[in-house]
Design a protein around this motif. Structure first.
Motif, PDB file in Angstrom:
ATOM      1  N   PRO A 107      19.302  10.163  -6.891  1.00 27.03           N
ATOM      2  CA  PRO A 107      19.064   9.491  -8.175  1.00 27.03           C
ATOM      3  C   PRO A 107      17.939  10.104  -9.001  1.00 27.03           C
ATOM      4  N   SER A 108      16.992  10.792  -8.363  1.00 30.60           N
ATOM      5  CA  SER A 108      15.920  11.427  -9.114  1.00 30.60           C
ATOM      6  C   SER A 108      16.428  12.601  -9.944  1.00 30.60           C
ATOM      7  N   PHE A 109      17.588  13.133  -9.564  1.00 28.30           N
ATOM      8  CA  PHE A 109      18.159  14.258 -10.300  1.00 28.30           C
ATOM      9  C   PHE A 109      19.202  13.796 -11.308  1.00 28.30           C
ATOM     10  N   ALA A 110      20.122  12.929 -10.864  1.00 29.90           N
ATOM     11  CA  ALA A 110      21.207  12.507 -11.751  1.00 29.90           C
ATOM     12  C   ALA A 110      21.848  11.225 -11.260  1.00 29.90           C
ATOM     13  N   GLN A 111      22.468  10.506 -12.190  1.00 28.50           N
ATOM     14  CA  GLN A 111      23.316   9.367 -11.862  1.00 28.50           C
ATOM     15  C   GLN A 111      24.771   9.789 -12.078  1.00 28.50           C
ATOM     16  N   VAL A 112      25.642   9.263 -11.229  1.00 27.69           N
ATOM     17  CA  VAL A 112      27.055   9.646 -11.282  1.00 27.69           C
ATOM     18  C   VAL A 112      27.897   8.407 -11.518  1.00 27.69           C
ATOM     19  N   ARG A 113      28.848   8.519 -12.409  1.00 24.74           N
ATOM     20  CA  ARG A 113      29.737   7.410 -12.728  1.00 24.74           C
ATOM     21  C   ARG A 113      31.186   7.823 -12.436  1.00 24.74           C
ATOM     22  N   TYR A 114      31.961   6.857 -11.923  1.00 20.84           N
ATOM     23  CA  TYR A 114      33.368   7.116 -11.613  1.00 20.84           C
ATOM     24  C   TYR A 114      34.238   6.099 -12.324  1.00 20.84           C
ATOM     25  N   ASP A 115      35.257   6.584 -13.035  1.00 21.96           N
ATOM     26  CA  ASP A 115      36.198   5.734 -13.749  1.00 21.96           C
ATOM     27  C   ASP A 115      37.504   5.693 -12.964  1.00 21.96           C
ATOM     28  N   LEU A 116      37.808   4.539 -12.380  1.00 19.59           N
ATOM     29  CA  LEU A 116      39.003   4.406 -11.550  1.00 19.59           C
ATOM     30  C   LEU A 116      40.277   4.621 -12.357  1.00 19.59           C
ATOM     31  N   GLN A 117      40.288   4.200 -13.608  1.00 16.71           N
ATOM     32  CA  GLN A 117      41.502   4.280 -14.415  1.00 16.71           C
ATOM     33  C   GLN A 117      41.891   5.725 -14.747  1.00 16.71           C
ATOM     34  N   THR A 118      40.904   6.560 -14.971  1.00 13.19           N
ATOM     35  CA  THR A 118      41.187   7.938 -15.385  1.00 13.19           C
ATOM     36  C   THR A 118      40.927   8.953 -14.280  1.00 13.19           C
ATOM     37  N   GLY A 119      40.206   8.549 -13.230  1.00 15.65           N
ATOM     38  CA  GLY A 119      39.829   9.487 -12.178  1.00 15.65           C
ATOM     39  C   GLY A 119      38.702  10.407 -12.591  1.00 15.65           C
ATOM     40  N   GLU A 120      37.983  10.036 -13.660  1.00 19.33           N
ATOM     41  CA  GLU A 120      36.933  10.890 -14.206  1.00 19.33           C
ATOM     42  C   GLU A 120      35.590  10.630 -13.532  1.00 19.33           C
ATOM     43  N   VAL A 121      34.888  11.707 -13.232  1.00 15.86           N
ATOM     44  CA  VAL A 121      33.536  11.637 -12.693  1.00 15.86           C
ATOM     45  C   VAL A 121      32.579  12.232 -13.718  1.00 15.86           C
ATOM     46  N   THR A 122      31.504  11.514 -14.026  1.00 20.74           N
ATOM     47  CA  THR A 122      30.510  11.983 -14.989  1.00 20.74           C
ATOM     48  C   THR A 122      29.150  12.044 -14.311  1.00 20.74           C
ATOM     49  N   ILE A 123      28.489  13.190 -14.410  1.00 22.50           N
ATOM     50  CA  ILE A 123      27.148  13.379 -13.854  1.00 22.50           C
ATOM     51  C   ILE A 123      26.160  13.380 -15.002  1.00 22.50           C
ATOM     52  N   ILE A 124      25.204  12.449 -14.965  1.00 21.01           N
ATOM     53  CA  ILE A 124      24.259  12.232 -16.058  1.00 21.01           C
ATOM     54  C   ILE A 124      22.850  12.547 -15.582  1.00 21.01           C
ATOM     55  N   ALA A 125      22.131  13.397 -16.309  1.00 16.76           N
ATOM     56  CA  ALA A 125      20.778  13.789 -15.927  1.00 16.76           C
ATOM     57  C   ALA A 125      19.846  12.592 -15.914  1.00 16.76           C
ATOM     58  N   ALA A 126      19.061  12.440 -14.862  1.00 19.53           N
ATOM     59  CA  ALA A 126      18.132  11.314 -14.752  1.00 19.53           C
ATOM     60  C   ALA A 126      16.976  11.459 -15.736  1.00 19.53           C
ATOM     61  N   ALA A 127      16.600  12.684 -16.047  1.00 22.53           N
ATOM     62  CA  ALA A 127      15.422  12.915 -16.882  1.00 22.53           C
ATOM     63  C   ALA A 127      15.634  12.508 -18.337  1.00 22.53           C
ATOM     64  N   ASP A 128      16.789  12.884 -18.922  1.00 22.33           N
ATOM     65  CA  ASP A 128      16.983  12.649 -20.355  1.00 22.33           C
ATOM     66  C   ASP A 128      18.311  11.975 -20.695  1.00 22.33           C
ATOM     67  N   GLY A 129      19.111  11.644 -19.688  1.00 18.22           N
ATOM     68  CA  GLY A 129      20.365  10.953 -19.941  1.00 18.22           C
ATOM     69  C   GLY A 129      21.482  11.834 -20.484  1.00 18.22           C
ATOM     70  N   LYS A 130      21.273  13.128 -20.509  1.00 14.50           N
ATOM     71  CA  LYS A 130      22.304  14.032 -21.002  1.00 14.50           C
ATOM     72  C   LYS A 130      23.400  14.208 -19.956  1.00 14.50           C
ATOM     73  N   ILE A 131      24.623  14.412 -20.435  1.00 13.81           N
ATOM     74  CA  ILE A 131      25.749  14.625 -19.532  1.00 13.81           C
ATOM     75  C   ILE A 131      25.721  16.063 -19.018  1.00 13.81           C
ATOM     76  N   LEU A 132      25.588  16.203 -17.704  1.00 17.50           N
ATOM     77  CA  LEU A 132      25.570  17.524 -17.089  1.00 17.50           C
ATOM     78  C   LEU A 132      26.982  18.018 -16.796  1.00 17.50           C
ATOM     79  N   LEU A 133      27.858  17.078 -16.456  1.00 23.24           N
ATOM     80  CA  LEU A 133      29.227  17.457 -16.125  1.00 23.24           C
ATOM     81  C   LEU A 133      30.147  16.260 -16.287  1.00 23.24           C
ATOM     82  N   ARG A 134      31.285  16.487 -16.920  1.00 28.17           N
ATOM     83  CA  ARG A 134      32.335  15.479 -16.989  1.00 28.17           C
ATOM     84  C   ARG A 134      33.582  16.118 -16.397  1.00 28.17           C
TER      85      ARG A 134
END
Length: 242
Positions: free
Chosen positions: A152-179
């Motif tokens: 969690p100190s590096f990034a938060q990860v979100r998973y959308d069951l409906q689309t199968g999408e994984v999003t990695i969000i930077a913990a420092a500034d909230g920017k999306i690192l990977l979708r």
């Protein structure tokens, strides 16, 4: 048999000592394939293999090593070496076939397995592979399934069951690192109860190498008919993905 086992034990101890000395100089622990310390005759042979330090990445950051399970019951085990640039397999060290992995362990089988560890461990040591850091894993037991943040100190990860999408969000500034959303593979189902059956690869777990910003993703194919598909691996560089 006892004398041979003692010889293996001495060789293993020497190898661990040499690796420890090397890691002390580089301040890192080199990854090796290990064996469970005790013989339990009622367990399957695949559980004699210890690989908690996998996945791992080479010192030059050009290769990734994974402990790959395959087969209908995932009882076949190999150490696969993947290219960081292309995610393609460069080498495979087979430790157990599907039939071997499901058999009960024995002294004789463990001796054979000991010998099979030599080649991959030499390769891992020569390329100085080190562990990657667990980033996230999807908890399928949750309702709905959610990504569990393991760094969690590096990034938060979100998973959308409906689309199968994984999003990695930077913990420092909230920017999306990977979708990451893998395309639906097949929408032509034959099951009368699910005429629009589909299969889709879900990045269900990820590991990070902070030095290179490479993330290794484990892709699990999900289907409505619960068919078994082999897992796949994908390496993504977060700097290039932005």
């Amino acid at each position: 048999m006892l004398q041979r086992s003692m010889t293996h034990g001495l060789l293993a101890a020497a190898a661990v000592l040499l690796l420890s000395m090397g890691s002390a100089r580089g301040d890192v622990a080199l990854v090796q394939v290990g064996m469970a310390p005790a013989l339990v005759s009622t367990r399957a042979l695949l559980y004699d293999i210890e690989g908690a330090d996998f996945p791992a990445i080479s010192a030059d950051r050009k290769e990734v090593a994974v402990l790959h399970h395959s087969g209908d019951s995932f009882t076949a085990i190999a150490v696969d070496i993947l290219s960081v640039a292309t995610s393609k397999r460069l080498k495979r060290f087979v430790l157990l076939t599907e039939n071997q992995g499901g058999k009960q362990t024995s002294d004789a089988a463990r001796e054979v397995l000991w010998d099979k560890l030599t080649a991959p461990n030499r390769y891992l040591a020569a390329k100085r592979f080190v562990s990657m850091t667990p980033l996230y894993s999807i908890e399928w037991r949750d309702n709905p399934p959610q990504a569990k943040d393991l760094l969690p100190s590096f990034a938060q990860v979100r998973y959308d069951l409906q689309t199968g999408e994984v999003t990695i969000i930077a913990a420092a500034d909230g920017k999306i690192l990977l979708r990451m959303r893998r395309p639906v593979i097949d929408r032509s189902g034959t099951d009368p109860d699910a005429p629009k059956s589909f299969s889709q690869q879900v990045p269900e777990a990820g590991w990070l190498d902070e030095q290179s910003q490479n993330v290794l993703l484990l892709l699990q194919t999900m289907t409505r008919d619960e068919s078994t598909y082999p897992v796949e691996w994908l390496v993504v560089n977060l700097d290039k993905a932005k």
